[in-house]
Design a protein around this motif. Structure first.
Motif, short mmCIF file in Angstrom:
data_model
loop_
_atom_site.label_atom_id
_atom_site.label_comp_id
_atom_site.label_asym_id
_atom_site.label_seq_id
_atom_site.Cartn_x
_atom_site.Cartn_y
_atom_site.Cartn_z
N VAL A 83 4.36 1.57 -1.44
CA VAL A 83 4.18 1.42 0.01
C VAL A 83 4.97 2.51 0.74
O VAL A 83 6.13 2.78 0.40
N ASP A 84 4.34 3.13 1.71
CA ASP A 84 4.99 4.14 2.52
C ASP A 84 5.75 3.49 3.68
O ASP A 84 6.90 3.83 3.96
N LYS A 85 5.11 2.55 4.34
CA LYS A 85 5.74 1.84 5.45
C LYS A 85 5.12 0.46 5.58
O LYS A 85 4.01 0.21 5.09
N TYR A 86 5.84 -0.44 6.24
CA TYR A 86 5.32 -1.79 6.47
C TYR A 86 5.88 -2.33 7.78
O TYR A 86 6.91 -1.87 8.27
N GLU A 87 5.18 -3.31 8.34
CA GLU A 87 5.60 -3.95 9.57
C GLU A 87 5.47 -5.46 9.42
O GLU A 87 4.60 -5.94 8.68
N LEU A 88 6.33 -6.20 10.10
CA LEU A 88 6.27 -7.66 10.11
C LEU A 88 6.16 -8.11 11.56
O LEU A 88 6.94 -7.68 12.41
N SER A 89 5.19 -8.96 11.83
CA SER A 89 4.97 -9.44 13.19
C SER A 89 6.16 -10.26 13.66
O SER A 89 6.95 -10.78 12.86
N PHE A 97 0.93 -3.45 5.45
CA PHE A 97 1.41 -2.46 4.49
C PHE A 97 0.53 -1.21 4.52
O PHE A 97 -0.69 -1.32 4.59
N THR A 98 1.16 -0.05 4.43
CA THR A 98 0.44 1.21 4.34
C THR A 98 0.90 1.95 3.09
O THR A 98 2.11 2.15 2.89
N LEU A 99 -0.04 2.33 2.24
CA LEU A 99 0.28 3.00 0.98
C LEU A 99 0.66 4.47 1.19
O LEU A 99 0.24 5.10 2.17
N ARG A 100 1.43 5.01 0.26
CA ARG A 100 1.78 6.42 0.29
C ARG A 100 0.54 7.28 0.03
O ARG A 100 -0.42 6.84 -0.61
N PRO A 110 -8.36 7.02 -6.81
CA PRO A 110 -7.25 6.75 -5.88
C PRO A 110 -6.87 5.27 -5.87
O PRO A 110 -7.71 4.41 -6.10
N VAL A 111 -5.61 5.00 -5.62
CA VAL A 111 -5.15 3.62 -5.46
C VAL A 111 -5.55 3.16 -4.06
O VAL A 111 -5.23 3.81 -3.07
N LYS A 146 -6.08 2.44 2.67
CA LYS A 146 -4.64 2.64 2.55
C LYS A 146 -3.81 1.56 3.24
O LYS A 146 -2.59 1.50 3.05
N THR A 147 -4.44 0.71 4.02
CA THR A 147 -3.71 -0.29 4.80
C THR A 147 -4.26 -1.69 4.52
O THR A 147 -5.48 -1.88 4.48
N PHE A 148 -3.37 -2.65 4.34
CA PHE A 148 -3.79 -4.03 4.10
C PHE A 148 -2.76 -4.98 4.68
O PHE A 148 -1.61 -4.59 4.97
N THR A 149 -3.17 -6.21 4.88
CA THR A 149 -2.29 -7.20 5.51
C THR A 149 -2.13 -8.45 4.65
O THR A 149 -3.02 -8.81 3.88
N LEU A 150 -1.00 -9.08 4.82
CA LEU A 150 -0.71 -10.39 4.24
C LEU A 150 -0.49 -11.33 5.41
O LEU A 150 0.43 -11.14 6.20
N LYS A 151 -1.35 -12.34 5.55
CA LYS A 151 -1.21 -13.33 6.61
C LYS A 151 -0.72 -14.63 6.00
O LYS A 151 -1.33 -15.18 5.08
#
Length: 283
Positions: A83-89, A97-100, A110-111, A146-151
């Motif tokens: 993961v390159d960066k992540y944010e939490l609400s 999550f955003t992958l490198r 590609p991953v 490259k971007t996915f979320t966990l809810k």
């Protein structure tokens, strides 16, 4: 790249190298101008799937060929890995999550977000901590490749710790098509995006396991490593532990790390591992 990249990577690789039997066949390796490192492991690698078994030899094999979304650094703090960066609400229910850039599996593909989601889903069906996180999960969703979320249904404070779990079962990332395998069925195609590739056609259970360097893997210096010293304490009075320490040091040095291999006894090793002092003060 996050400045903690080197520390978290080195911690991860020590786990992967610890007790791993690496036996590179000379013709295959020398043909690519690589050095050959041979080692006798503590057990025979018979199961290649690190999700269906908790055997340490398979976990170690997993660290050779797979990578993880998060890992722990030298202070046991969770840091991004793939993961390159992540944010939490603000309500602590949605992780983004955003992958490198440049992540590739050993087959050249590609991953993607879909690979990560499928891999975590399979892992969570076998691992105890993963199962607890799944109970609090409403959904995983790919926003793009490259971007996915966990809810979450409710806050789960150990979400990142679960994704950074260092030992069996480890939430390794596999291609989606492989991760779709039933969680109770062993995978037959060990392909990851980690630092080494598994040469399946040269694998002889009970005799040898062959890995070669993954030249597409991002090197430590390219990831932001500044040459910080990594101390490895070798318990010379414990032959197995001593040999594992020598192997670990050699592997890390080959990847460009500044390794300080220090001799000691088992008591010293335990004392320093439990100390909260920095390494330059005896920790």
């Amino acid at each position: 790249m996050n400045k903690d990249s080197a520390r978290r990577y080195s911690t991860r690789l020590v786990l992967g190298a610890f007790a791993v039997g690496v036996m590179l066949s000379a013709p295959f390796a020398w043909g690519q101008g690589q050095k050959v490192l041979k080692f006798i492991p503590q057990a025979d690698l018979r199961i290649l799937d690190p999700i269906t078994t908790t055997a340490y030899i398979t976990r170690n094999h997993g660290y050779m060929i797979y990578d993880t979304l998060f890992a722990t650094d030298a202070k046991f703090q969770v840091q991004p890995q793939m993961v390159d960066k992540y944010e939490l609400s603000s309500d602590k229910l949605i992780y983004t999550f955003t992958l490198r850039d440049g992540l590739k599996f050993h087959d050249g593909t590609p991953v993607r977000s879909a690979d990560c989601i499928a891999s975590i889903d399979r892992w969570s069906k076998r691992d105890a901590l993963g199962q607890k996180m799944a109970e609090s999960t409403e959904s995983w969703k790919a926003v793009d490749d490259k971007t996915f979320t966990l809810k979450l249904k409710k806050p789960f404070p150990l979400a990142l710790e679960a994704l950074a779990k260092p030992s069996s079962n480890v939430p390794f990332i596999m291609p989606e098509r492989i991760a779709k395998t039933d969680a109770s069925t062993n995978i037959t195609e060990p392909i990851g995006s980690g630092p080494f590739k598994f040469v399946k056609e040269e694998w002889v259970p009970g005799s040898k396991v062959v890995y070669v360097k993954n030249t597409d893997y991002v090197l430590i210096k390219e990831a932001g490593y500044k040459g910080e010293k990594i101390v490895i304490i070798s318990a010379t009075d414990q032959p197995i532990v001593h040999s594992q320490s020598l192997l670990t040091a050699e592997m890390l040095r080959k990847l460009g790390l500044n390794v300080d291999l220090q001799a000691g006894d088992w008591g010293t090793l335990i004392t320093r591992r439990t100390s909260k002092e920095p390494v330059d003060k005896g920790g």
